[in-house]
Enzyme design. Structure first.
Site, PDB file in Angstrom:
ATOM      1  N   ALA A  57      -2.666   4.311   2.837  1.00  0.00           N
ATOM      2  CA  ALA A  57      -3.455   4.111   1.238  1.00  0.00           C
ATOM      3  C   ALA A  57      -4.566   3.241   2.261  1.00  0.00           C
ATOM      4  O   ALA A  57      -5.141   2.894   0.593  1.00  0.00           O
ATOM      5  CB  ALA A  57      -3.584   3.373   0.333  1.00  0.00           C
ATOM      6  N   SER A  89       0.830  -0.919   0.038  1.00  0.00           N
ATOM      7  CA  SER A  89      -0.129  -0.311  -0.125  1.00  0.00           C
ATOM      8  C   SER A  89       0.627   1.245   0.109  1.00  0.00           C
ATOM      9  O   SER A  89       2.327   1.242   0.903  1.00  0.00           O
ATOM     10  CB  SER A  89      -1.383  -0.438   1.206  1.00  0.00           C
ATOM     11  OG  SER A  89       0.059   0.271   2.430  1.00  0.00           O
ATOM     12  N   ASP A  90       0.777   2.097  -0.711  1.00  0.00           N
ATOM     13  CA  ASP A  90       1.368   3.892  -0.755  1.00  0.00           C
ATOM     14  C   ASP A  90       1.192   3.782   1.327  1.00  0.00           C
ATOM     15  O   ASP A  90       0.266   3.375   2.010  1.00  0.00           O
ATOM     16  CB  ASP A  90       0.194   5.044  -1.286  1.00  0.00           C
ATOM     17  CG  ASP A  90       1.982   6.472  -1.315  1.00  0.00           C
ATOM     18  OD1 ASP A  90       2.893   5.847  -0.511  1.00  0.00           O
ATOM     19  OD2 ASP A  90       1.405   6.793  -2.146  1.00  0.00           O
ATOM     20  N   TRP A  91       1.676   4.625   2.064  1.00  0.00           N
ATOM     21  CA  TRP A  91       1.591   4.944   3.130  1.00  0.00           C
ATOM     22  C   TRP A  91      -0.119   5.488   3.572  1.00  0.00           C
ATOM     23  O   TRP A  91       0.075   6.443   3.406  1.00  0.00           O
ATOM     24  CB  TRP A  91       2.465   6.122   3.594  1.00  0.00           C
ATOM     25  CG  TRP A  91       4.137   4.602   3.758  1.00  0.00           C
ATOM     26  CD1 TRP A  91       5.070   4.982   4.504  1.00  0.00           C
ATOM     27  CD2 TRP A  91       4.745   4.666   2.954  1.00  0.00           C
ATOM     28  NE1 TRP A  91       6.136   4.472   4.522  1.00  0.00           N
ATOM     29  CE2 TRP A  91       6.382   3.736   4.283  1.00  0.00           C
ATOM     30  CE3 TRP A  91       4.451   3.448   2.109  1.00  0.00           C
ATOM     31  CZ2 TRP A  91       6.713   2.802   3.541  1.00  0.00           C
ATOM     32  CZ3 TRP A  91       5.502   2.466   2.007  1.00  0.00           C
ATOM     33  CH2 TRP A  91       6.417   2.203   2.227  1.00  0.00           C
TER      34      TRP A  91
END
Ligand code: BGC
Length: 753
Positions: A233, A229-231
């Site tokens: 997300a 995941s993006d941070w």
């Protein structure tokens, strides 16, 4: 490490759920009892941003120094895959020295609008160029045992409210533009991880988007690596896991570990899904820790590489009367104006910002070159804020007037190009525009060096200036690279990786860069970048692929032939000038007779060649069926239609040197018919035509008005579904059967044959 299946069997459900989230900001969880070590991952896209501690985000402060390379848009303009591979290797070597297991990059999203806040991180507006460069970088990086994290998957093309905005992109545009570079890189370089984006895509967060993560990434492309995941997300962890989002970052996310365990216990989530993701993460740990590192180059001179990379990326936009290169023998005084000459902008802001190990200063490098021979004088030119300072402008003009030549260093101010917000304008600040005008009024020998990570509009001042060098944000080596190019120690060879429009409102996405009520419609569809300017016949300030050299190149003898599954292309390029130089040759495809709308031109091959004066070299490209294809949403398939194409060879997308018409036939047959397939669909495929004709003949025996399949009939009814032909003309034939039955029989027969 023990085999993954054994490890999964030995781990508890809690442990398997726990490994699906990080330990802290930058690490995965290790499990000593099972012999699974933790991994460390750090940004970013133009160098390593390793924080001082694994508990901190470290966005605004200084981090552990590392080499700061040109940012994405700059290196994208190098068009040099060998260089990208070399950079990847260097990042891998430096990464290993810094104990980095995974690098959170490269970022490869398409530049839909020049206002995108992270444009500086991304390579290009073209998916092919992006895909080739990204694959080269990742292959280099991973050869050193450091994994990549290809990001941001997908549809993150602006910063405005990205976390609550759905990028609404039609399937064809998605495949041909916004996913194409990801697909190419997955297939050519197999990045060990892929980072999903923050935004929603067509209504579903990319971190839990079944179509994106499952149907396309895993099923169609066969990707087996880890999706991160993006941070922050992650929104619904259970849905995300089910869709194939393996690792949540940052961790520890205890609440989600508990949620996963609970969902399994309550029968809402199959434990096999947890095993799959945990298994992929374990495999990733194995890949990193047991990597077969290709022999690392000894003593990489990172700073020298940063300089070389910068020099390959800088683009000479304009050079009237060959004002460049400068000759220190032919001048006695040179005015250098603009703060960026002493405090250069080398990169953008946000998670990509690297604390450089050192920085070349243009002013110092110019001094090094001219020594005592030339009197170098300097003025700041403009203040650090937006205010217009007439006195500074007048002083600069006076200084410029007293010299033989003036070089102005201008660009977007530091604070405007950053992750988290978009730009508001692509014009230079007003005080810089005024400065350029004032200086050019008194000094015709004027060169402007621009710095920005995205396209700039130049129409308010460029007509007054004979020389313009776009230096992008080219990292810690940019100062020397700029000075070397100004004085001809290096021949510029960068070419724009994005279109520079005359004005912002020319850009196709201009009407819709901000989402409204959580939705951002990509209504311009395929018309991104040069594809739009071509279709609209609109002249940009500088087209995609443009970049001048101090030498000249002649192109000749284009030959293109289809041989089985390939089209072989060959032509010659000769350096007809007097200086060693590099030329980026570009191959575009033009589909002359496609049944669906296609862009006028699509980049399908390029290479950068180095030639000494008088040297001539043959360039070869091998194209494949896919290079001629568009994504047909009727068949959910890439389709290369039989017919005429043009092979278009350019020195830029608008400087076309050679063109050859070629008939291509890749033996395409549509793969499926449905109830409403058109008469044209049936008769354009030999096998299907025979079937249709047989049914028509049968019908004609039972009706009074005979249907003859001639040009007149086809011209009128071609776009009518075949079923409607039977409905219109075959009523007296269809006593015991319906038109639906007939079509169903025809389809069955087509599939049987
Ligand atoms: C950015 C990512 C970055 C991550 C870690 C996020 O805000 O979108 O690109 O890798 O932070 O810093």
């Amino acid at each position: 490490m023990r085999p993954t299946q054994e490890l999964l069997a030995a781990m508890t459900l809690e442990e398997k759920a726990a490994i699906c989230a990080g330990l802290n900001m930058w690490m995965t969880k290790g499990f000593e009892q099972h012999g699974i070590p933790a991994l460390q991952m750090y940004d970013g896209t133009n160098g390593i941003r390793k924080t001082n501690s694994n508990e901190e985000m470290g966005i605004t402060g200084e981090n552990i120094p590392a080499t700061c390379y040109p940012t994405g848009s700059a290196i994208g303009s190098s068009w040099n895959t060998d260089l990208l591979q070399e950079l990847g290797v260097a990042l891998g070597v430096e990464g290993r020295e810094m104990e980095v297991d995974l690098l959170l990059g490269p970022g490869i999203n398409m530049k839909r609008t020049p206002l995108g806040g992270r444009n500086f991180e991304y390579y290009s507006e073209d998916p092919f160029l992006t895909g080739e460069l990204g694959a080269a970088l990742i292959n280099g990086l991973q050869s050193q045992g450091v994994g990549a994290s290809l990001k941001h998957f997908a549809g993150n093309n602006q910063e405005f409210e990205k976390i609550v905005t759905s990028s609404e992109i039609d399937e064809r545009t998605l495949r041909e533009i916004y996913l194409a570079a990801f697909e190419r890189i997955v297939k050519k370089a197999n990045p060990w991880t892929i980072m999903c984006s923050y935004n929603l895509l067509n209504g579903s967060y990319t971190s839990e988007n079944e179509h994106l993560l499952n149907d396309i990434l895993r099923e169609e492309w066969g990707y087996e690596g880890v999706v991160i995941s993006d941070w922050t997300a992650v929104n619904d962890r259970i849905r995300g896991l089910a869709a194939g989002l393996d690792l949540e970052m940052p961790g520890p996310a205890y609440y989600n570990t508990k949620a996963i365990v609970k969902a399994v216990q309550e029968g809402k989530l199959d434990e096999a899904v947890v095993d799959k993701s945990a298994g992929r993460i374990i495999e990733l740990v194995r890949k990193v820790k047991e990597a077969n590192v290709e022999s690392a180059p000894a003593n990489v001179d990172y700073h020298e590489l940063a300089r070389r990379a910068a020099a390959e990326s800088i683009v000479l936009l304009k050079n009237d009367n060959s004002i460049l290169p400068l000759d220190s023998e032919k001048m006695s005084k040179m005015a250098v104006i603009g703060t960026f000459a002493k405090q250069p902008r080398i990169q953008g802001a946000g998670s990509a910002r690297v604390t450089p190990t050192r920085v070349d200063i243009p002013w110092d490098e110019l001094k090094n070159i001219v020594g005592d021979k030339v009197d170098l004088v300097y003025a700041d030119g403009y203040p650090q804020d937006d205010r217009i300072n007439e006195q500074m402008i007048q002083e600069s003009a006076a200084l410029a007037a007293s010299a033989d030549v003036a070089v102005l260093f201008v660009g977007q101010p530091e604070y405007v190009e950053s992750e988290m917000h978009d730009l508001e304008t692509i014009e230079l600040p007003l005080h810089q525009q005024k400065l350029i005008k004032a200086v050019t009024e008194v000094q015709p020998h004027c060169i402007v060096v621009t710095s920005s990570g995205s396209a700039l509009a130049m129409n308010s001042w460029i007509q007054y200036v004979p020389g313009v060098l776009h230096s992008w944000l080219t990292g810690q080596g940019s100062g020397k690279a700029i000075a070397d190019i100004l004085f001809g120690h290096v021949n510029p060879s960068g070419k724009l990786s994005e279109t520079f429009p005359v004005k912002l409102s020319d850009n196709p996405a201009h009407m819709r860069i901000r989402g409204e009520n959580g939705k951002l419609y990509y209504r311009e569809g395929l018309s991104i970048g040069y594809r739009y300017y071509d279709r609209k016949e609109l002249a940009p300030q500088f087209p995609f692929g443009h970049g001048l050299s101090y030498t000249t190149f002649a192109y000749s003898d284009l030959k293109a032939v289809q041989q089985g599954e390939h089209v072989n292309v060959a032509f010659f390029v000769e350096n007809t000038g007097t200086m060693f130089g590099k030329e980026v040759v570009q191959l575009y495809i033009h589909d002359e007779e496609c049944s669906w709308n296609r862009p006028q031109k699509e980049l399908k091959a390029f290479t950068k060649i180095a030639l000494a004066p008088g040297e001539k070299q043959q360039v070869h490209f091998v194209l494949e069926e896919r290079d001629f294809a568009y994504y047909n949403t009727k068949y959910n398939k890439w389709v290369a239609e039989t017919g005429y194409f043009q092979i278009v060879i350019g020195s830029s997308s608008r400087d076309i040197r050679l063109r050859e018409r070629i008939h291509c036939d890749f033996g395409l047959e549509p793969i499926s018919f449905h109830k409403f397939s058109l008469l044209n669909d049936w008769i354009n495929t030999p096998k299907a035509k025979t079937i249709f004709e047989a049914y028509l003949a049968e019908m004609n025996k039972h009706v009074s008005e005979q249907v003859i399949l001639d040009d007149v009939f086809i011209g009128f009814w071609g776009d009518f579904p075949a079923i409607k032909i039977f409905q219109m003309f075959g009523q007296t034939w269809l006593i015991d059967r319906s038109p639906d039955d007939v079509i169903a029989e025809m389809i069955a027969e087509f599939e049987r044959q």
